[in-house]
Design a protein around this motif. Structure first.
Motif, mmCIF file in Angstrom:
data_model
loop_
_atom_site.group_PDB
_atom_site.id
_atom_site.type_symbol
_atom_site.label_atom_id
_atom_site.label_comp_id
_atom_site.label_asym_id
_atom_site.label_seq_id
_atom_site.Cartn_x
_atom_site.Cartn_y
_atom_site.Cartn_z
ATOM 1 N N ALA A 193 28.129 56.246 67.404
ATOM 2 C CA ALA A 193 27.927 55.449 65.776
ATOM 3 C C ALA A 193 25.973 55.159 65.219
ATOM 4 C CB ALA A 193 28.799 54.233 66.508
ATOM 5 N N ILE A 194 25.422 54.879 66.347
ATOM 6 C CA ILE A 194 24.194 54.313 65.711
ATOM 7 C C ILE A 194 23.729 55.724 65.142
ATOM 8 C CG2 ILE A 194 21.970 54.324 66.628
ATOM 9 C CD1 ILE A 194 22.565 52.236 68.562
ATOM 10 N N ALA A 195 24.255 56.838 65.401
ATOM 11 C CA ALA A 195 23.327 58.215 64.106
ATOM 12 C C ALA A 195 24.395 58.543 63.671
ATOM 13 C CB ALA A 195 23.520 59.512 65.212
ATOM 14 N N PHE A 196 25.170 57.742 62.946
ATOM 15 C CA PHE A 196 26.329 58.361 62.148
ATOM 16 C C PHE A 196 25.395 56.053 60.810
ATOM 17 C CE2 PHE A 196 29.426 60.620 63.604
ATOM 18 C CZ PHE A 196 29.562 61.050 62.503
ATOM 19 N N TRP A 197 25.009 55.973 61.645
ATOM 20 C CA TRP A 197 24.501 54.230 60.869
ATOM 21 C C TRP A 197 23.053 55.523 60.263
ATOM 22 C CZ3 TRP A 197 21.740 49.720 63.690
ATOM 23 C CH2 TRP A 197 22.078 49.117 62.889
ATOM 24 N N TRP A 198 22.746 55.590 60.428
ATOM 25 C CA TRP A 198 21.649 56.480 60.206
ATOM 26 C C TRP A 198 21.927 57.983 58.818
ATOM 27 C CZ3 TRP A 198 17.224 56.575 58.022
ATOM 28 C CH2 TRP A 198 16.604 56.931 57.641
ATOM 29 N N ILE A 199 22.341 58.109 59.524
ATOM 30 C CA ILE A 199 23.440 59.385 58.858
ATOM 31 C C ILE A 199 24.454 58.135 56.835
ATOM 32 C CG2 ILE A 199 25.549 60.767 58.587
ATOM 33 C CD1 ILE A 199 25.404 62.103 61.234
ATOM 34 N N TYR A 200 25.037 57.007 57.417
ATOM 35 C CA TYR A 200 25.551 56.852 56.130
ATOM 36 C C TYR A 200 24.462 56.056 55.073
ATOM 37 C CZ TYR A 200 30.151 57.822 57.290
ATOM 38 O OH TYR A 200 31.529 58.634 57.922
ATOM 39 N N ASP A 201 23.311 55.842 55.690
ATOM 40 C CA ASP A 201 22.349 55.157 55.460
ATOM 41 C C ASP A 201 22.245 54.768 54.089
ATOM 42 O OD1 ASP A 201 19.701 53.067 56.167
ATOM 43 O OD2 ASP A 201 18.909 54.511 54.778
ATOM 44 N N SER A 202 21.676 53.913 53.099
ATOM 45 C CA SER A 202 22.249 53.735 51.770
ATOM 46 C C SER A 202 21.480 54.341 51.278
ATOM 47 C CB SER A 202 22.466 52.132 52.293
ATOM 48 O OG SER A 202 21.281 51.544 51.919
ATOM 49 N N GLN A 203 19.585 54.273 51.954
ATOM 50 C CA GLN A 203 19.171 54.251 51.082
ATOM 51 C C GLN A 203 18.178 56.535 51.777
ATOM 52 O OE1 GLN A 203 14.938 52.549 49.747
ATOM 53 N NE2 GLN A 203 16.310 51.012 51.048
ATOM 54 N N PHE A 204 18.397 55.795 52.569
ATOM 55 C CA PHE A 204 17.876 57.727 53.038
ATOM 56 C C PHE A 204 19.199 58.843 53.772
ATOM 57 C CE2 PHE A 204 14.392 54.765 53.446
ATOM 58 C CZ PHE A 204 13.355 55.481 52.208
ATOM 59 N N SER A 205 20.269 57.952 53.203
ATOM 60 C CA SER A 205 21.619 59.209 53.856
ATOM 61 C C SER A 205 21.438 60.887 53.946
ATOM 62 C CB SER A 205 22.523 58.213 52.974
ATOM 63 O OG SER A 205 23.673 59.595 53.438
ATOM 64 N N LEU A 246 25.928 68.196 42.665
ATOM 65 C CA LEU A 246 27.949 67.116 43.137
ATOM 66 C C LEU A 246 27.849 66.001 42.571
ATOM 67 C CD1 LEU A 246 29.002 69.090 45.865
ATOM 68 C CD2 LEU A 246 29.129 69.495 44.160
ATOM 69 N N ILE A 247 26.329 64.923 43.225
ATOM 70 C CA ILE A 247 26.273 63.543 43.129
ATOM 71 C C ILE A 247 24.789 63.149 41.978
ATOM 72 C CG2 ILE A 247 28.238 62.513 44.134
ATOM 73 C CD1 ILE A 247 25.792 61.571 45.871
ATOM 74 N N ASP A 248 25.064 62.392 41.688
ATOM 75 C CA ASP A 248 23.780 61.345 40.770
ATOM 76 C C ASP A 248 22.895 60.771 41.147
ATOM 77 O OD1 ASP A 248 25.183 60.316 38.993
ATOM 78 O OD2 ASP A 248 24.390 60.960 37.351
ATOM 79 N N HIS A 249 23.570 59.518 42.411
ATOM 80 C CA HIS A 249 22.910 58.835 42.957
ATOM 81 C C HIS A 249 23.292 58.418 44.171
ATOM 82 C CE1 HIS A 249 26.574 57.633 40.936
ATOM 83 N NE2 HIS A 249 26.659 56.518 41.917
ATOM 84 N N ASN A 250 22.715 57.972 45.339
ATOM 85 C CA ASN A 250 22.711 57.958 46.214
ATOM 86 C C ASN A 250 24.534 57.228 46.475
ATOM 87 O OD1 ASN A 250 20.919 58.815 47.800
ATOM 88 N ND2 ASN A 250 19.821 56.721 47.640
ATOM 89 N N ILE A 251 25.110 57.904 47.366
ATOM 90 C CA ILE A 251 26.525 56.929 47.597
ATOM 91 C C ILE A 251 25.987 55.773 48.505
ATOM 92 C CG2 ILE A 251 28.709 57.728 48.966
ATOM 93 C CD1 ILE A 251 28.472 60.608 48.465
ATOM 94 N N ASN A 252 26.948 54.669 48.571
ATOM 95 C CA ASN A 252 26.579 53.521 48.746
ATOM 96 C C ASN A 252 27.568 53.920 50.597
ATOM 97 O OD1 ASN A 252 26.283 50.683 49.923
ATOM 98 N ND2 ASN A 252 26.531 49.630 48.037
ATOM 99 N N PHE A 253 27.241 54.043 51.324
ATOM 100 C CA PHE A 253 28.556 54.462 52.072
ATOM 101 C C PHE A 253 29.139 53.118 53.255
ATOM 102 C CE2 PHE A 253 26.569 58.583 52.106
ATOM 103 C CZ PHE A 253 27.874 59.063 52.121
ATOM 104 N N LEU A 254 28.614 52.253 53.463
ATOM 105 C CA LEU A 254 28.852 51.382 54.449
ATOM 106 C C LEU A 254 29.126 50.067 53.902
ATOM 107 C CD1 LEU A 254 26.859 51.820 57.560
ATOM 108 C CD2 LEU A 254 29.315 51.846 56.708
ATOM 109 N N GLY A 255 28.449 49.749 51.919
ATOM 110 C CA GLY A 255 28.537 48.520 51.493
ATOM 111 C C GLY A 255 29.875 48.305 50.052
ATOM 112 N N ASP A 256 30.017 49.799 50.054
ATOM 113 C CA ASP A 256 31.329 49.128 48.840
ATOM 114 C C ASP A 256 32.464 49.592 50.026
ATOM 115 O OD1 ASP A 256 32.639 49.425 46.131
ATOM 116 O OD2 ASP A 256 33.981 51.079 47.819
ATOM 117 N N PRO A 257 33.865 48.257 49.849
ATOM 118 C CA PRO A 257 35.005 48.498 50.976
ATOM 119 C C PRO A 257 35.435 49.344 51.073
ATOM 120 C CG PRO A 257 34.494 46.569 49.310
ATOM 121 C CD PRO A 257 33.238 47.538 48.874
ATOM 122 N N GLN A 258 35.570 50.095 49.568
ATOM 123 C CA GLN A 258 36.657 52.003 50.314
ATOM 124 C C GLN A 258 35.755 52.591 50.251
ATOM 125 O OE1 GLN A 258 39.923 51.203 48.960
ATOM 126 N NE2 GLN A 258 39.683 48.856 48.938
#
Lengths: 298, 312
Positions: free
Chosen positions: B134-146, B157-169
């Protein structure tokens, strides 16, 4: 008719199956490609863990200069920091001691219980076997609050014994269930012969049943060790001081500081903490797979 | 005569009498397990139910307050949100684990080169400690360096970082994905074991009768696999429903409680917040759901047995 002509001999039909009915390009699309995607997705986090653990901090956050999928200047700095400037080696030692103790305790209890349920066949043994199975279904998530009260009242709070005594609650039911399956596969006639020759029940257990169930004991032992090594919620709740923590709890609570994430040493900690179970399991992978499937088939 | 022979025979010692008697021996053999489970499993289970009816805090034994904890939770929107989250998490993760796990099992059941290598590799996510992966996933889901954001941006496919863990959905989807990643191997390997018990001759017979690939799966594989599917999914559902580690590492229940499960809420209120009684009440509230899952699969199995005409 053509179908029958091409049919392989019955002996090879078992593993060859009917794959001869499929063309090669079709197999690439329906089997090899999806399988490759599965393997890549399932393994990528481990690759990413390893790469991050040996990356210097500068490369970690600069994705523009080099591809993040590779390391340009590998470094052991993160691992050195982890091993010499944190309590990590102590956590490894704690986890090993706790896991070994809990495993030995659980195996002894499970062997005796499984033998009694499966072979002594006392009245009500079926019901007891079912009760032991149901005990495995009680999740730690609903036990940790009352257990923490008990652990505190018994004076075990913040000691390894809190974990050594509570881990068997999920290890014993699992090991008993697995060993019951193994004992069932040992022919009863062997025991009858020994009993007729004057062996006591204890001798039957130690001289006949146990030597024959070494593979079962190994897999039960590996399972128990892995489960204790991976346990988190009890270790998080019952242990407070840094030097008594286990690896999963220590890595998460001590290496993560609120301001700066030391991703390199975090990943190194996660990697090194996973190695013991991975090594153990790679030695006995065949036992592992067959016994897991055996235990579930019950 | 009978009396004299009985007199001549030496009295068996206490130990040998224990060893002869099946009842006493069984009792002795069962003792360690029974004591361990009664003291550290059954008693805490009862204690947990009792604590749910008290206002115990850490360091203070509570007094009986009846249903007050439950009345409080009934009006607590965060509790109901955690119930909803737990159900959403369990249902979606279990469906995905089942579908993908069954698919992987079917793939591994094909005649492959390096079969045992694939099986060993596939089990890895299940073997390593959940917290550490899960810690590895935490790093994979990092808001800046994912790495995921970076790769998707490189592909355009996208033009800005995905906020994986900061947005509820996004956070809900991310924790479900991590749980599915960890759960697929267990489902796949157990179903693979089930697949290997299906005789090859059934497939051959069905093929001769003109069955296609889908029909082989639908009318041969699936019916014969149902019992093991029921057991595997019961376990999978139970462990997903009571999951704690993954959420605790990735989000701690946030953002704004969007990923709080009943187990993490129980920990937050009971241990971090010190309200043991309330935490225990939340844990007790999980029991009906767990019983429901167990009964559902149990009766599912019963029906199969009855259909196959088997007894016990």
């Amino acid at each position: 008719m053509a179908l029958i002509d091409r049919k392989p001999s019955p002996a090879s039909g078992d593993d060859g199956g009917m794959t001869y009915l499929q063309s090669m390009p079709r197999r690439v699309v329906t089997v090899y490609l999806p399988l490759a995607i599965f393997v890549i997705v399932l393994l990528f986090p481990f690759y990413w863990m390893t790469i991050t653990a040996i990356k210097p901090n500068a490369e970690m956050t600069s994705y523009d200069t080099s591809s993040p999928f590779w390391v340009v200047h590998p470094t052991l700095q993160n691992i050195r920091y982890l091993l010499f400037e944190t309590s990590y080696p102590g956590w490894l030692l704690n986890t090993t001691i706790i896991s070994v103790a809990a495993t030995v305790l659980s195996l002894i209890a499970a062997v005796l219980a499984a033998y009694a349920i499966e072979r002594l066949r006392f009245s009500g043994s079926r019901q007891v076997g079912l009760a032991v199975f149901l005990a495995y279904l009680v999740p730690p998530s609903i036990l940790f609050i009352p257990l923490s009260v008990m652990v505190f009242n018994l004076g075990l709070y913040d000691t390894p014994f809190a974990l050594i005594l509570t881990y068997p609650t999920f290890l014993v039911p699992f090991c008993t269930w697995l060993l019951m399956g193994y004992f069932r596969s040992i022919p009863f006639e062997l025991e009858e012969c020994a009993l007729i020759d004057g062996a006591s029940r204890w001798q039957v257990l130690t001289k006949i049943v146990l030597p024959l169930s070494v593979p079962g004991l190994i897999s039960a032992g590996i399972f128990a060790f892995t489960l204790s090594w991976n346990e988190f919620i009890y270790a998080l709740t019952f242990i407070q001081s840094s030097e008594n923590k286990t690896v999963p709890v220590g890595v998460l609570t001590e290496l993560v500081r609120s301001d700066v994430y030391e991703w390199g040493s975090l990943m190194a900690g996660a990697l090194i903490g996973s190695l013991p179970v991975v090594i153990l399991y790679s030695f006995f992978v065949e036992h592992y797979v067959s016994s897991m499937t055996g235990a579930v088939k019950e | 005569m009978a009396v004299t022979t009985a007199d001549v025979q030496p009295r068996p010692s206490f130990l040998s009498r224990v060893a002869e008697s099946r009842g006493l021996l069984s009792f002795g053999f069962m003792l360690p397990t029974v004591v361990l489970l009664l003291v550290f499993l059954t008693y805490p289970l009862g204690l947990g139910v009792w604590l749910g009816f008290t206002d115990a805090r850490i360091g203070r034994p509570g007094v009986f307050i009846g249903l007050e904890n439950y009345e409080y939770l009934w009006d607590d929107s965060v509790f109901w949100l955690s119930v909803f989250n737990t159900l959403l998490y369990t249902v979606s993760a279990s469906i995905l684990k089942f579908a993908l796990g069954l698919w992987l099992a079917l793939l591994l059941n094909e005649n492959l080169p390096f079969k045992s290598f694939f099986r060993a590799v596939v089990l890895l996510p299940w073997v390593v400690p959940t917290v550490l992966s899960a810690i590895a996933f935490w790093w994979i889901y990092d808001s800046q360096f994912s790495i995921l954001s970076w790769a998707l941006m490189q592909m355009g496919l996208i033009d800005h970082n995905i906020n994986f863990l900061g947005d509820p959905q996004n956070a809900r989807a991310s924790v479900i994905a991590a749980n599915v990643w960890r759960g697929i191997p267990f489902v796949a390997i157990t179903l693979l074991a089930g697949l290997q018990t299906i005789p090859q001759s059934l497939y051959e017979a069905a093929t001769l009768d003109g069955a296609g690939r889908w029909q082989l799966f639908r009318y041969v594989t699936l019916p014969l696999l149902t019992p093991i599917i029921a057991i595997t999914m019961t376990f999978s559902v139970l462990f997903t429903f009571t999951d704690f580690q993954l959420i605790y590492v990735l989000t701690r229940g946030g953002p704004v409680n969007a990923t709080h499960l009943m187990a993490t809420l129980s920990f937050q209120r009971g241990i971090s917040g010190g309200q043991l009684g309330e935490g225990a009440a939340i844990a007790v509230a999980m029991i009906p759901f767990l019983l429901g899952a167990i009964l559902f699969s149990y009766f599912g199995l019963q029906r199969r047995r009855w259909q196959q005409g088997g007894g016990d």
